[in-house]
Design an enzyme around this catalytic site. Structure first.
Site, short mmCIF file in Angstrom:
data_model
loop_
_atom_site.label_atom_id
_atom_site.label_comp_id
_atom_site.label_asym_id
_atom_site.label_seq_id
_atom_site.Cartn_x
_atom_site.Cartn_y
_atom_site.Cartn_z
N CYS A 65 0.75 -1.17 -0.10
CA CYS A 65 0.15 -0.25 0.23
C CYS A 65 1.06 1.21 -0.02
CB CYS A 65 -0.85 0.04 1.25
SG CYS A 65 -1.99 1.52 1.21
N CYS A 99 -0.06 6.39 1.66
CA CYS A 99 0.54 7.50 2.25
C CYS A 99 2.02 7.89 1.74
CB CYS A 99 0.97 7.10 3.81
SG CYS A 99 -0.42 6.71 4.70
N GLU A 155 -27.18 22.34 2.23
CA GLU A 155 -26.22 21.37 1.77
C GLU A 155 -27.31 20.47 0.90
OE1 GLU A 155 -24.25 18.06 1.11
OE2 GLU A 155 -23.50 19.38 2.44
N CYS A 194 -10.30 21.78 0.58
CA CYS A 194 -9.43 20.67 0.80
C CYS A 194 -8.45 20.85 -0.32
CB CYS A 194 -10.20 19.55 1.00
SG CYS A 194 -11.35 19.25 -0.23
#
Length: 370
Positions: free
Chosen positions: A11, A14, A258, A326
């Protein structure tokens, strides 16, 4: 943080794991500063570098007898990541029991290559109080009766498991979940108490995955709003209402907008007097109003608020904007569409350690007022 899955090339999610955390933070700060020309930058909020995720999104692979919870490799074989160091210890322990539950019930993991099997994903969320929500994403309801039969065992093994549901996602596509949700427990809402706020999360609602950093994000917005002392606030892309509820004050009117009806339903459960939540598209709703607020808070998805909402803000009478992003690149693009607005304060929050992603929150004011 050390990770055997990263070291063994199983993986690589990260992607910055080999980069020292201090360098990660300084690089993110430099990236944000290059895109957002704020004269004031508050110290970055870092948070812990392990055990910070309160949500596990696990692809199910393997077999009934030996299920894997994690990701799929290039050949669509399951890679088990139950011990991922990003997850909280309680999530890690609960995932072990969920794997046993899969075997106990006889849930066949969905095979991407063979298009067989039923169970596609395991989605688990932990509240700040340690309570849990489990969502099983399935291809159909074929196994619902067996799941219900064995559910008491799982609830006894995980005493803090409060909400369990089935999400039906029947199509063969890289889509995390479907529209239909079947709640299997008496309780359908997970309380999310954070930084003195009483929030609520329903199965299809959204909540930040890093509670420590989310608390700091809400606190920053609260402090800016308190300094402005507005009589009215609109919170766009409000989710379950974190920003709106953080900014409440006597005599202040707050409206959260929303598009997700699930998120709005959850937000309404904890809304005090003076706070209203509406299920609608933020841009369409704003354009239909005859008045404007003193402050707009916007927390859009990665694509940003887009040209239409940016145009509305540019031509509106709004006094201040708090923009939580973000994706600093889409934020910069939105700012270029709003030439009369200027950043006056900003802060980076490392919501996603060991990746290139981060949160940046900016206080904007009209050029004529700064």
């Amino acid at each position: 943080m050390e990770c055997r899955h990263f070291d063994d090339l199983r993986c690589r999610s990260c992607s910055l794991l080999e980069v020292p955390r201090a360098r990660q933070l300084s690089d993110k700060e430099a990236h944000a500063r290059s895109l957002v020309p704020s004269p004031v930058w508050h110290p970055t909020i870092a948070g812990p570098d392990a055990g910070f995720r309160n949500k596990a999104k696990m692809v199910v692979g393997g077999t009934i007898e030996l299920p894997t919870l994690g990701i799929l490799d290039a050949a669509h074989r399951g890679v088990d990541l139950r011990d991922c160091s990003l997850h909280s210890p309680r999530l890690t322990a609960a995932l072990e029991l969920v794997a046993r539950f899969i075997t106990r019930v006889g849930l066949a993991p969905y095979s991407v290559s063979g298009r067989t099997g039923e169970l596609k994903h395991v989605l688990m969320t932990e509240s700040p109080d340690g309570e849990l929500m489990l969502r099983l994403v399935v291809r159909s309801t074929a196994d619902e009766a067996r799941i219900r039969k064995h559910l008491p065992w799982l609830l006894s093994e995980i005493p803090l498991l409060r909400v369990v549901s089935l999400n039906v996602q029947p199509i063969h596509a890289a889509v995390l979940e479907g529209e239909r949700e079947i709640v299997l427990t008496d309780q359908s809402v997970l309380p999310m108490r954070i930084a003195g706020l009483e929030l609520a999360l329903r199965p299809q609602g959204f909540f930040q995955t890093n509670v420590h950093v989310a608390a700091a994000l809400y606190a920053q917005a609260r402090d800016w709003v308190a300094a402005i002392a507005p009589s009215s606030v609109w919170d766009f892309y409000c989710g379950v209402g974190g920003f709106a509820l953080a900014c409440t004050a006597p005599g202040r009117s707050i409206t959260g907008v929303e598009v997700s009806t699930e998120a709005v339903a959850a937000a309404r459960q904890t809304a005090p007097e003076g706070v209203t939540f509406i299920a609608d598209d933020a841009t369409s709703w704003a354009r239909s109003q005859s008045t404007t607020p003193d402050v707009v808070i916007a927390n859009p998805p990665r694509r940003g608020i887009g040209p239409d909402l940016a145009e509305w803000l540019e031509t509106s009478d709004v006094g201040h904007v708090i923009y939580s992003s973000c994706n600093a690149e889409s934020l910069a693009q939105d700012l270029s569409r709003m030439p009369s607005w200027v950043p006056v304060e900003a802060r980076v929050l490392d919501m996603f350690p060991h990746t290139t992603h981060y949160e940046v929150v900016v206080l904007l004011a009209r050029r004529t007022t700064v």
